[in-house]
Design a protein around this motif. Sequence first.
Motif, short mmCIF file in Angstrom:
data_model
loop_
_atom_site.label_atom_id
_atom_site.label_comp_id
_atom_site.label_asym_id
_atom_site.label_seq_id
_atom_site.Cartn_x
_atom_site.Cartn_y
_atom_site.Cartn_z
N THR A 187 30.34 37.09 40.94
CA THR A 187 31.09 36.85 42.18
C THR A 187 31.93 35.59 42.13
N THR A 188 32.09 35.03 40.92
CA THR A 188 32.78 33.75 40.77
C THR A 188 34.25 33.97 40.43
N PRO A 189 35.18 33.32 41.14
CA PRO A 189 36.61 33.41 40.78
C PRO A 189 36.88 32.81 39.42
N ALA A 190 37.96 33.20 38.81
CA ALA A 190 38.33 32.72 37.47
C ALA A 190 38.74 31.25 37.51
N PRO A 191 38.18 30.40 36.65
CA PRO A 191 38.57 29.00 36.60
C PRO A 191 39.61 28.69 35.52
N TYR A 192 40.33 29.72 35.06
CA TYR A 192 41.26 29.56 33.95
C TYR A 192 42.70 29.62 34.43
N GLY A 193 43.60 29.14 33.59
CA GLY A 193 45.01 29.06 33.95
C GLY A 193 45.70 30.40 33.99
N PRO A 194 46.92 30.43 34.54
CA PRO A 194 47.64 31.70 34.71
C PRO A 194 48.00 32.38 33.40
N LEU A 195 48.31 31.61 32.36
CA LEU A 195 48.65 32.24 31.09
C LEU A 195 47.47 33.04 30.55
N PHE A 196 46.28 32.48 30.68
CA PHE A 196 45.12 33.22 30.17
C PHE A 196 44.84 34.45 31.01
N MET A 197 45.12 34.40 32.31
CA MET A 197 44.96 35.60 33.13
C MET A 197 45.92 36.69 32.65
N GLY A 198 47.14 36.30 32.30
CA GLY A 198 48.08 37.27 31.76
C GLY A 198 47.61 37.83 30.44
N ILE A 199 47.04 36.98 29.58
CA ILE A 199 46.52 37.43 28.29
C ILE A 199 45.37 38.41 28.49
N ALA A 200 44.45 38.07 29.39
CA ALA A 200 43.30 38.95 29.65
C ALA A 200 43.78 40.30 30.18
N LYS A 201 44.80 40.28 31.03
CA LYS A 201 45.36 41.52 31.54
C LYS A 201 45.96 42.34 30.39
N GLY A 202 46.67 41.66 29.48
CA GLY A 202 47.26 42.35 28.35
C GLY A 202 46.23 42.97 27.42
N VAL A 203 45.10 42.27 27.24
CA VAL A 203 44.03 42.82 26.40
C VAL A 203 43.49 44.12 26.99
N ILE A 204 43.29 44.14 28.31
CA ILE A 204 42.80 45.36 28.95
C ILE A 204 43.84 46.48 28.82
N LEU A 205 45.12 46.15 28.98
CA LEU A 205 46.16 47.16 28.83
C LEU A 205 46.15 47.75 27.43
N LEU A 206 45.93 46.88 26.43
CA LEU A 206 45.98 47.33 25.04
C LEU A 206 44.73 48.07 24.62
N ALA A 207 43.57 47.55 25.01
CA ALA A 207 42.30 48.11 24.52
C ALA A 207 41.67 49.09 25.50
N GLY A 208 42.17 49.17 26.72
CA GLY A 208 41.56 50.06 27.70
C GLY A 208 40.23 49.51 28.17
N ASP A 209 39.37 50.38 28.69
CA ASP A 209 38.09 49.92 29.20
C ASP A 209 36.98 50.07 28.17
N GLY A 210 37.32 50.33 26.92
CA GLY A 210 36.32 50.37 25.86
C GLY A 210 35.81 48.97 25.59
N MET A 211 34.53 48.74 25.78
CA MET A 211 33.98 47.39 25.70
C MET A 211 34.08 46.80 24.29
N ILE A 212 33.72 47.58 23.29
CA ILE A 212 33.73 47.06 21.92
C ILE A 212 35.15 46.74 21.48
N SER A 213 36.07 47.67 21.72
CA SER A 213 37.46 47.43 21.32
C SER A 213 38.06 46.26 22.11
N SER A 214 37.71 46.10 23.37
CA SER A 214 38.25 45.00 24.18
C SER A 214 37.78 43.65 23.66
N VAL A 215 36.50 43.57 23.29
CA VAL A 215 35.98 42.31 22.75
C VAL A 215 36.67 41.97 21.44
#
Length: 532
Positions: A187-215
């Motif tokens: 339930t904790t909000p993200a304490p990271y900067g906006p660039l990393f939020m964009g990167i995290a979003k891009g990883v999900i777009l690329l890897a989908g919701d597959g946990m192993i591939s996303s990691v």
Amino acid sequence: MPPSPPTELGAADDAEQARRGAADTTTSPDRRSGAGRDPGTPRLRLPLRTVALGAIGSLLLLAGSFGGAGVLVHDPILGSGPLSAMRYGHGRDLALAVLYTGFGVLVWAWVRLGRGVLAGLVDSRGVLAATAAWVGPMLIAPPLFTRDVYSYLGQGLLALHGIDPYAVGPSTLTGPIPDNVHPTWQTTPAPYGPLFMGIAKGVILLAGDGMISSVIVMRLVLLCGLVMLIFALPGLVRELGGRLPVALWLTAASPMTVVHLIGGPHNDMLMIGLLAMGTLLVLRGKHAGGIALVTLAMAIKATAGVALPFLVWIWAARLPGNRWQRLLRAGTASVAVFVPTFAACMALAKVGFGWLPALSAPGMIVNYLSAPTGVGQAVHSLVSLFADVDRGPFVEVGRTLGSLALAAVLLRQWWLAQEGGTIAVRRAAIGLLAAALLSPVVLPWYLTWGLAFGCALRWTPRALAWVVGSSVALVLAYYPDGEQAMYNWPFVAVGIGAAVLAGLSLLRFDPLGLNRLRGAPEPSAEVLERTG
């Protein structure tokens, strides 16, 4: 007797490097053939046995991680069938034994490699070969000693769904990614900067919701930080007067990097790489580009912002006018670079300023790795002997005093950095170390911040031994599944013993005196060179 390390990594080492050909990152014909070598110069070599030893340790870490690390709640590979036994009961105990054995072997190899570096027997190529061999298995391992990567993915998933990750936690959504986030961060909000939020979003777009591939994709993205650090170190070493093999050994091949920053993985790796590259550009006179890169590092994690005021002094020192005129011009130019760069990161990630109040989110973690928090806990423990009182106020007072002390340290270091140049970088390294130690919350990998360019300074072997011991102790401060181990006192005692042994082993071939107990002669320098 074994060859003792040099007493200081200073002028003598520089002269030694000059005799070898000065550039560790290139291989001249003379070096390949051996022609023209000074007979008194130690033979540089690739430490194959040490590299292989560390690779074995890394593979054992990988094998044990499938049962003992931050495994998935519902693992598609180990969730059923005979391999599922690794996750429970005696199977998990065996997995943990393999994992800790692998960590011990990796540390042993790192210390051996460090001995070779200090003795001048191993150059940068040897350290880079070791780094590649040791990091490789970590790319496919479950998260080691942390579950933070699942939080990164959960925050990216929020952003991808158009939900502000600075307002809510991953538990707002359902699915495999939120299910694997540690309960502390659900339930904790993200304490990271906006660039990393964009990167995290891009990883999900690329890897989908597959946990192993996303990691794995997240690891590959954060690995770019290690690549940037390695590319920056030769220039930083030339500017700051250190030795490239030492700097690479201290950072790239370190268990803190292999196990925490890559095996974790942690976004600190990407921040450190951008910070190192940006600092190098500023030192080379490319001030605007350097400030922009460090701004990007701050848009990954706010801590990198500590370095920006110090870099302004470097820019100011090269401008005409008196001190205040130069500072005003450099500061104005730096702000003119910082604002649009950071604004672009926010616009691309489609997030606002919510990350500023979210920076306090990790404050819920209470452990004594933070000096102010530890002092508050210690005072509370003493008072509790005489009265039943709540711990909270003691911790808060300690953290407040620590924040004031940190502000004083940073202000003093910044003022002492006004000459610019390498002095400013040294002061910035101290500032980043202080930020790690005096912050209200300290996690083991925070202590890598100052090494972004501190590793390029000159180090004595004794100081390096302290780094070795600290690295071992910090990794062992958490269990492989990401839960803290700092209050399991017997385990802490074993960890401290291992840390002391590792630190002493860098300086002494046989710190426990086992050869003397067996009556065996100590190996000669030639034997050490062949077997190192």
